[in-house]
Design an enzyme around this catalytic site. Sequence first.
Site, PDB file in Angstrom:
ATOM      1  N   ASP A  33       0.833  -1.204   0.000  1.00  0.00           N
ATOM      2  CA  ASP A  33       0.000   0.000   0.000  1.00  0.00           C
ATOM      3  C   ASP A  33       0.872   1.260   0.000  1.00  0.00           C
ATOM      4  OD1 ASP A  33      -2.387   1.357  -0.032  1.00  0.00           O
ATOM      5  OD2 ASP A  33      -2.698   1.243   2.138  1.00  0.00           O
ATOM      6  N   ASN A  81     -10.753  -2.627  -5.899  1.00  0.00           N
ATOM      7  CA  ASN A  81      -9.967  -1.611  -6.617  1.00  0.00           C
ATOM      8  C   ASN A  81     -10.568  -1.259  -7.984  1.00  0.00           C
ATOM      9  OD1 ASN A  81      -6.789  -2.757  -5.260  1.00  0.00           O
ATOM     10  ND2 ASN A  81      -8.023  -1.023  -4.614  1.00  0.00           N
TER      11      ASN A  81
HETATM   12  C1  IPE Z   1      -5.401  -2.773  -0.449  1.00  0.00           C
HETATM   13  O1  IPE Z   1      -5.082  -1.442  -0.564  1.00  0.00           O
HETATM   14  C2  IPE Z   1      -5.299  -3.431  -1.794  1.00  0.00           C
HETATM   15  C3  IPE Z   1      -3.949  -3.570  -2.337  1.00  0.00           C
HETATM   16  C4  IPE Z   1      -2.840  -3.206  -1.765  1.00  0.00           C
HETATM   17  C5  IPE Z   1      -3.900  -4.172  -3.635  1.00  0.00           C
HETATM   18  P1  IPE Z   1      -6.222  -0.321  -0.718  1.00  0.00           P
HETATM   19  O2  IPE Z   1      -5.493   0.981  -0.792  1.00  0.00           O
HETATM   20  O3  IPE Z   1      -7.105  -0.659  -1.850  1.00  0.00           O
HETATM   21  O4  IPE Z   1      -7.045  -0.468   0.633  1.00  0.00           O
HETATM   22  P2  IPE Z   1      -7.948   0.592   1.399  1.00  0.00           P
HETATM   23  O5  IPE Z   1      -8.951   1.093   0.417  1.00  0.00           O
HETATM   24  O6  IPE Z   1      -7.038   1.677   1.879  1.00  0.00           O
HETATM   25  O7  IPE Z   1      -8.543  -0.174   2.540  1.00  0.00           O
HETATM   26  C1  IPE Z   2      -1.604   0.317  -3.451  1.00  0.00           C
HETATM   27  O1  IPE Z   2      -1.343   1.685  -3.440  1.00  0.00           O
HETATM   28  C2  IPE Z   2      -1.786  -0.210  -4.860  1.00  0.00           C
HETATM   29  C3  IPE Z   2      -3.153  -0.622  -5.179  1.00  0.00           C
HETATM   30  C4  IPE Z   2      -4.152  -0.662  -4.340  1.00  0.00           C
HETATM   31  C5  IPE Z   2      -3.407  -1.028  -6.551  1.00  0.00           C
HETATM   32  P1  IPE Z   2      -2.532   2.743  -3.374  1.00  0.00           P
HETATM   33  O2  IPE Z   2      -2.879   3.159  -4.768  1.00  0.00           O
HETATM   34  O3  IPE Z   2      -3.655   2.232  -2.563  1.00  0.00           O
HETATM   35  O4  IPE Z   2      -1.809   3.944  -2.624  1.00  0.00           O
HETATM   36  P2  IPE Z   2      -2.493   4.983  -1.623  1.00  0.00           P
HETATM   37  O5  IPE Z   2      -3.133   4.206  -0.539  1.00  0.00           O
HETATM   38  O6  IPE Z   2      -3.501   5.768  -2.427  1.00  0.00           O
HETATM   39  O7  IPE Z   2      -1.348   5.817  -1.153  1.00  0.00           O
HETATM   40 MG    MG Z   3      -4.128   2.416  -0.583  1.00  0.00          MG
END
Ligand code: IPE
Ligand code: IPE
Ligand code: MG
Length: 249
Positions: A33, A81
């Site tokens: 994340d 996602n």
């Molecule tokens: C979890 O991260 C999914 C992945 C790392 C692929 P998200 O960024 O989607 O999770 P939330 O929305 O903060 O819970």
């Molecule tokens: C994790 O990084 C990757 C995916 C969920 C695909 P994020 O895109 O969730 O990064 P933040 O949470 O917005 O920083």
């Molecule tokens: Mg995230």
Amino acid sequence: MANVPSAATDNAPESIITSPNATVPQHVAIIMDGNGRWAQQRHLPRLEGHRNGVDNIQRIVPCAIDLGIQVLTLYAFSTENWGRPQEEVSGLMRLFTLISRRETANLHRQGVRVFHIGSFDGVSAPLARAIQDAVVLTRSNTRMSLNIAFNYGGRDEIVRAVRELMRQDVGPDDITEEMISSHLYTAGLRDPDLIIRTAGEMRLSNFLLWQAAYSEYYSSPKLWPEFGPDDLRLAVESYANRKRKYGRL
Ligand code: IPE
Ligand code: IPE
Ligand code: MG
């Protein structure tokens, strides 16, 4: 999940990892994340964060192999996602297709067996094929298993397992925990010993809900693109200091 340390406060002495008695988690799962925040901090488009996040996998895999981790599961894209802006979703899909094609040979050279957990519903045919090709090419490798949780959702996985059992006419009283486990995407794999989440968040976000029942949990403040081998070592050192109890004394 009660004991949630962070890398900043939970530094174990370096000797633990070099000690012959070190307890290395056999299955490590990472919720990668913070790609968006990494890009935002640099005034870059979010996709640039994803690009650097995907590149970071190449730094982490050799370190995981060196540490003696046998199974590494990476959460790359959740079923939720899809709800992100269309531009980000299609950019991610293009990136995953490119990377699967570009990095498979490299993983194969390292003796890594690639495995996919998740569904192909809604996934483009070229991307699904690229993932399946990686799985087939690397299927005999034994150095480390790399599970890519792509289009993965823990609840979706459990619903699919229950549907499959019902299709097989298994009666309600015959359903066991083992039966459910063996109908999940992770059938045959040990449950994760250690779940790491980067970017300081402390939630599972629908990751390995069933399998995480007794996993140790570690939250790192580092954003995924900057989570390096030293940070993985810190997480593994933290694990070595835990006492797993499984509800017993
Ligand atoms: C979890 O991260 C999914 C992945 C790392 C692929 P998200 O960024 O989607 O999770 P939330 O929305 O903060 O819970
Ligand atoms: C994790 O990084 C990757 C995916 C969920 C695909 P994020 O895109 O969730 O990064 P933040 O949470 O917005 O920083
Ligand atoms: Mg995230």
